[in-house]
Design a protein around this motif. Structure first.
Motif, PDB file in Angstrom:
ATOM      1  N   TYR A  51       0.834  -1.205   0.000  1.00 26.54           N
ATOM      2  CA  TYR A  51       0.000   0.000   0.000  1.00 26.54           C
ATOM      3  C   TYR A  51       0.867   1.252   0.000  1.00 26.54           C
ATOM      4  N   GLY A  59      -3.272   4.059  -2.079  1.00 18.37           N
ATOM      5  CA  GLY A  59      -3.975   2.826  -2.400  1.00 18.37           C
ATOM      6  C   GLY A  59      -3.046   1.637  -2.523  1.00 18.37           C
ATOM      7  N   LEU A 112      -7.716   4.036  -2.217  1.00 21.33           N
ATOM      8  CA  LEU A 112      -8.472   3.973  -0.974  1.00 21.33           C
ATOM      9  C   LEU A 112      -9.904   4.428  -1.200  1.00 21.33           C
ATOM     10  N   LEU A 115     -11.769   1.540  -2.602  1.00 17.84           N
ATOM     11  CA  LEU A 115     -11.960   0.501  -1.576  1.00 17.84           C
ATOM     12  C   LEU A 115     -13.117   0.871  -0.641  1.00 17.84           C
ATOM     13  N   LYS A 116     -13.231   2.159  -0.360  1.00 18.54           N
ATOM     14  CA  LYS A 116     -14.276   2.615   0.558  1.00 18.54           C
ATOM     15  C   LYS A 116     -15.669   2.521  -0.033  1.00 18.54           C
ATOM     16  N   LEU A 121     -16.010  -4.326   2.111  1.00 17.91           N
ATOM     17  CA  LEU A 121     -14.722  -3.997   2.719  1.00 17.91           C
ATOM     18  C   LEU A 121     -14.861  -3.015   3.879  1.00 17.91           C
ATOM     19  N   ALA A 122     -16.090  -2.810   4.300  1.00 17.33           N
ATOM     20  CA  ALA A 122     -16.355  -1.797   5.331  1.00 17.33           C
ATOM     21  C   ALA A 122     -15.769  -2.179   6.685  1.00 17.33           C
ATOM     22  N   THR A 127     -10.184   0.918   5.891  1.00 17.74           N
ATOM     23  CA  THR A 127     -11.220   1.841   5.410  1.00 17.74           C
ATOM     24  C   THR A 127     -11.893   2.593   6.553  1.00 17.74           C
ATOM     25  N   LYS A 128     -11.476   2.308   7.757  1.00 21.53           N
ATOM     26  CA  LYS A 128     -12.070   2.995   8.912  1.00 21.53           C
ATOM     27  C   LYS A 128     -11.428   4.365   9.103  1.00 21.53           C
ATOM     28  N   LYS A 129     -12.252   5.290   9.510  1.00 21.84           N
ATOM     29  CA  LYS A 129     -11.782   6.661   9.708  1.00 21.84           C
ATOM     30  C   LYS A 129     -10.704   6.726  10.787  1.00 21.84           C
ATOM     31  N   GLU A 142     -11.537 -10.931   2.273  1.00 16.94           N
ATOM     32  CA  GLU A 142     -11.151  -9.598   1.789  1.00 16.94           C
ATOM     33  C   GLU A 142     -10.041  -9.704   0.749  1.00 16.94           C
TER      34      GLU A 142
END
Length: 152
Positions: A51, A59, A112, A115-116, A121-122, A127-129, A142
């Motif tokens: 990444y 990404g 990214l 992906l979001k 993929l949540a 992908t989390k804040k 995944e």
DNA sequence: GCCAACGTTGGC
DNA sequence: GCCAACGTTGGC
């Protein structure tokens, strides 16, 4: 069965093209306990999403394979290194690294932002804040799903 | 360059 | 052991 991971690198410091040229390289400079602990559980043959972070766009750019399991990161006791940590010594290393081997570079970056967009993929840490973890596990589902959308 | 989110440090 | 202050990460 290999395990799956994602590892972040700033392409200015170390990019997938650098790894492609070198074919095999230590993944040094990890200075976060959670990331270190994940690296210490890596096995030879585990697969890694490479990444690119802190760049535009950020990404996943390809895949690497773990080629050597965790061993002390000598840059941690080298005062001339940017990754120097006076609390780490050869006798009592605090930081570890693995070696990775170039496996494939994707024809295009999987950003990214894209992906979001996928509800599948949540649940990923990525992908989390606010997530800043530079080494994280990826589930087999995944892994498969991301490979699918990367190559469609 | 900005700034939100997070991890670490250190005083108490 | 708490938590404020600080430094860093990393997307935008």
């Amino acid at each position: 069965m290999p395990n799956y991971w994602l590892m972040k690198s700033e392409p200015d410091a170390f990019s997938i093209d650098d790894l492609k040229k070198m074919q095999r390289s230590p993944w040094d400079g990890v200075r976060n306990y959670q990331a270190r602990n994940f690296m210490q559980t890596m096995k030879e043959g585990d697969l890694v999403f490479f990444y690119h972070s802190s760049c535009t766009p950020a990404g996943i750019v390809g895949v690497a394979t773990v080629s050597k399991e965790a061993y002390p990161d000598h840059t941690s006791w080298d005062p001339s290194s940017a990754y120097y940590d006076p609390k780490s010594t050869p006798e009592k290393p605090r930081w570890f690294m693995v070696d990775v081997e170039f496996t494939e570079k994707w024809p295009a970056i999987l950003t990214l932002a894209e992906l979001k967009l996928h509800p599948e993929l949540a649940d990923m840490l990525l992908t989390k804040k606010g997530n800043r973890l530079s080494v994280m596990p990826i589930t087999a589902d995944e892994w498969e799903y991301i490979n699918l959308i990367a190559k469609k």
